[in-house]
Enzyme design. Structure first.
Site: not given
Length: 807
Positions: A602, A599
């Site tokens: 991202h 994550e």
């Protein structure tokens, strides 16, 4: 996961969604103008409907994501004509047209404006909040409907100004203006979609259901606004002919906007636009129902256990199950609760000795979305498949998969299937060997009492036993070094070494929930000055009203396309959500730690975005490229330089060399299982969306027949069964596109080899190129060209196969 991802405001509603999966947009528009042309109802695109980026790793971990393409609208707004005291007066720019519109509109809407002034969603946060962070404490569910009504109206006024401009269509007065349009609407939508994923209370769920078709209608209005596509088409033609001089990024924006409009039905007949709008609004409602049904099953269904039932479970899982029991009102000394959250269900299946209890948990967990007749997600999914096929037909594609892949790196379903089957056949061989090893272990250790076959509720349990036996690696031995704080510090340190980013916790800045930590992300520029790159919100714990999985999303998207310069409006505000089981301290599995790194990949894609236009910023890239930044980041957790920095949460000692060696030796253990579990989902996704028709279609029957055709190995099931496959049915973002994680694995394995070839996983020249061409470029260039500029050639598949132990 990843997403998500991603049109920006006007072009693709840039939202983070799992929860407002089919976010569409809408608002009734009551402009005080006379239409000079009829409006034509419209709608939106299919694979691009809201794109709720549900992110999952190559192993299929659910991580949602970020951003959506808008879905359709019921009708387009009227065009407008202006009468001015001076007939020769011409509106010279989009901004002057907007000003005129706003003045006229204000005469008839002052009462509504007074009401809006009391709504925190309609305030200028750049003036009232540090860094323009939303005033979360004052935002209530009842504020969203009036805020959407007001900002959808202003959004359409922005578009009316573009159409009303009497200057010849140019990049600035059409494409640039369109990219800026609807910024207030996007601001409200970003907060709404984030909260629908992270804090979706009963009150907000009601608003979500109400808004789904209305937002879908608004999106259709955007792409069928009378006169708007004609202006964009004129700019595109002038670009092709060379009449307009544009920069490379301006050309890219023009191309992408034109394609967005075409894929949203801008060239349809009036009748087709009306039908497409109806389909889109229905899909928006169905997506919302699907997502809320899964959340209801995960929140409401619990399995009450006693201490005896938890035999074999480590202390960390015992503590998490005890905490879950307290949250569910079961405060007895011998009460433990396993919910259908992956953070509780998967560890229980791995460690619990009681086979009947493992089966009970597994059966409930794999039936999310169909546990109650009142929440039948199979029927919802079947209707969605039929509607998507109709959308594909309207665009001239034989199947939805053909429509979806047309705007992707893969280009065709055949290319997707070729990659998936290449890996599938290898993975089946590996998984079947793993099952044989599990059976041999069971017979050796349990004798006559051993099960005759490995069932799905057995696989994780015996795999953990075999891993301990073969590698002398007990996951619980590693967990004390993987506290949430230690792993967070490790990923921040990697971010600093690669990109020079520094994370400063701002305890005085308030998030939307007490769990959320807000960070300033800073860097030192080449001239020695320090600047704030982004705000970063870290929300790591599972809780009621929060979607399962993990995802990155945006509260604000990076852009330089602003009317006012020098403010914070163009600085990104990025959020990462995980679903860790709360503990004292919270200790992670290696898989959970990998998810946290994923994550953050991202997050870097959003924080480091450095483009001019919102439509091209951050994660607004083709879906099969969007997982490259996230999956590339996962590699650093496995590096000795990073592992050495993880310290025991009590003693402060680093991971012992012997334990490090065991971890390295076992790094590919279970890859057959993990790859089959994911790839079967991707193949089923393609099969579901490749059907020529859906007459008499039954989702359950199709699932069983397709898995039998694929020769699914005994003892393994889909990681995401259709009734809770939110990647496919909580939005359109990953519909016919779940393959993208494997596609991106080819890219990320090859990309990380560039660091290994440099002899240093923190090589500054390679890191500089990774930042420039992978993390900062957004959609400013075609993704295949970006990869070639980073790597010097096209990607090859061999590094991915080696990484998985499949060659």
């Amino acid at each position: 996961q990843l997403w998500m991802r991603f049109p920006s405001s006007v072009s693709l509603l840039r939202f983070s969604l799992l929860s407002i999966p089919s976010l569409s947009l809408y608002a009734s528009s009551t402009l005080a103008f006379q239409p000079v042309a009829p409006f034509s109802p419209a709608h939106s695109t299919l694979s691009s409907g809201p794109v709720s980026f549900v992110r999952a790793s190559a192993q299929g971990r659910l991580r949602t994501g970020t951003l959506l393409r808008p879905q359709g609208f019921a009708q387009s707004p009227p065009t407008v004509s202006f009468e001015t005291p001076n007939p020769s007066l011409r509106l010279r720019s989009a901004s002057s047209a907007l000003s005129t519109l706003m003045v006229v509109a204000s005469i008839s809407s002052s009462a509504a404006d007074d009401k809006c002034n009391a709504n925190p969603l309609l305030e200028d946060w750049a003036q009232t909040q540090e860094y323009g962070l939303p005033p979360f404490a004052r935002i209530k569910p009842e504020h969203f409907r009036p805020a959407f009504d007001a900002t959808m109206k202003s959004h359409l006024e922005d578009l009316a100004a573009i159409v009303a401009d009497t200057d010849a269509p140019s990049f600035d007065n059409v494409c640039g203006a369109f990219d800026r349009a609807g910024s207030e609407f996007e601001k409200v939508g970003a907060v709404f979609s984030n909260l629908c994923s992270s804090l979706n209370t009963e009150e907000l769920q009601k608003v979500q259901v109400e808004m789904a078709p209305l937002l879908a209608a608004h999106s259709s209005k955007i792409y069928t606004f009378p006169g708007l596509f004609e202006k964009l088409d004129a700019v595109a033609e002038k670009m092709k002919s060379g009449e307009l001089a544009m920069s490379a990024e301006e050309k890219r924006l023009t191309e992408r906007l034109h394609l967005d409009f075409v894929r949203e039905g801008a060239r349809f007949s009036t009748a087709d636009k009306e039908r497409y709008a109806a389909i889109t609004q229905r899909l928006a409602t169905l997506c919302t129902e699907f997502q809320q049904n899964v959340m209801a099953d995960e929140d409401s269904f619990t399995i009450l256990l006693k201490k005896e039932d938890m035999k074999g479970c480590p202390d960390t899982l015992m503590a998490a199950a005890k905490e879950a029991a307290r949250e569910k009102g079961k405060a007895g000394e011998d009460d433990y609760v396993i919910t259908l959250s992956r953070s509780l269900a998967e560890p229980f299946l791995k460690f619990a000795d009681k086979r009947d209890k493992r089966e009970e948990v597994w059966r409930a967990w794999t039936r999310r979305g169909e546990l109650s007749p009142e929440r039948d997600n199979a029927k919802i999914a079947e209707e969605m498949l039929r509607l998507r096929k109709e959308q594909a037909d309207m665009h001239g594609y034989s199947t939805y998969s053909h429509y979806s892949t047309a705007d992707s790196m893969a280009k065709t379903p055949e290319a997707v299937t070729e990659l998936l089957l290449n890996v599938w056949e290898r993975a089946k061989i590996s998984a079947n060997k793993e099952r044989e090893a599990l059976l041999a272990y069971v017979k050796k250790t349990e004798g006559e009492n051993s099960p005759s076959e490995i069932e799905p509720w057995d696989w994780r349990y015996y795999a953990e036993k075999v891993r301990q036996a073969e590698f002398d690696l007990d996951e619980e031995e590693l967990k004390p070094y993987l506290s949430l704080d230690a792993v967070t510090n490790a990923v921040f340190d990697v971010s600093s070494k690669l990109f020079g980013l520094q994370y400063h916790h701002r305890a005085d800045l308030e998030g939307y929930h007490p769990d959320v930590k807000v960070y300033e992300v800073r860097e030192t520029t080449e001239d020695g000055k320090e600047r704030v790159v982004s705000l970063f919100l870290h929300d790591n714990f599972a809780r009621q009203y929060k979607a399962s999985g993990a995802w990155m999303s945006e509260f604000r998207t990076q852009t330089r396309n602003l009317l006012s310069k020098g403010g914070v409006e163009g600085m990104p505000i990025i959020a990462n959500n995980n679903n860790c089981a709360r503990g004292s301290p919270t200790l992670l599995s290696f898989d959970d730690a990998t998810t946290l790194f994923h994550e953050m990949g991202h997050a870097h894609h959003g924080m480091l975005s450095d483009v001019s236009f919102r439509r091209l910023a951050g994660t607004s890239v083709l879906t099969d490229f969007v997982e490259l930044p996230s999956q590339l980041m996962e590699h650093w957790l496995e590096q000795p330089e990073v592992l050495a920095g993880l310290k025991h949460h009590v003693t402060g000692e680093p991971i012992p060399d012997a334990l490090m060696a065991k971890l390295k030796a076992a790094i590919n253990f279970g890859q057959g299982f993990a790859t089959v579990e994911y790839t079967a989902c991707a193949l089923l996704d393609q099969a579901l969306h490749m059907q020529p028709n859906y007459d008499g279609f039954n989702l359950g029957d199709f699932e069983r027949k397709e898995l039998a055709r694929l020769e699914m190995p005994q003892g393994i099931v889909l990681r995401h069964r259709p009734t809770h496959f939110q990647h496919l049915f909580a939005s359109s973002g990953y519909a016919a596109a779940y393959y993208v994680y494997l596609w991106a694995e080819v890219l990320d394995a090859d990309a990380f080899d560039a660091f290994k070839e440099a002899g240093n996983v923190f090589d500054q020249e390679v890191a500089r190129k990774a930042r420039k061409f992978i993390y900062s470029a957004g959609n400013s260039q075609a993704p295949d060209e970006l990869f070639r500029q980073f790597r010097g050639r096209d990607p090859v598949i061999e590094p991915m196969l080696r990484k998985k132990g499949l060659m």
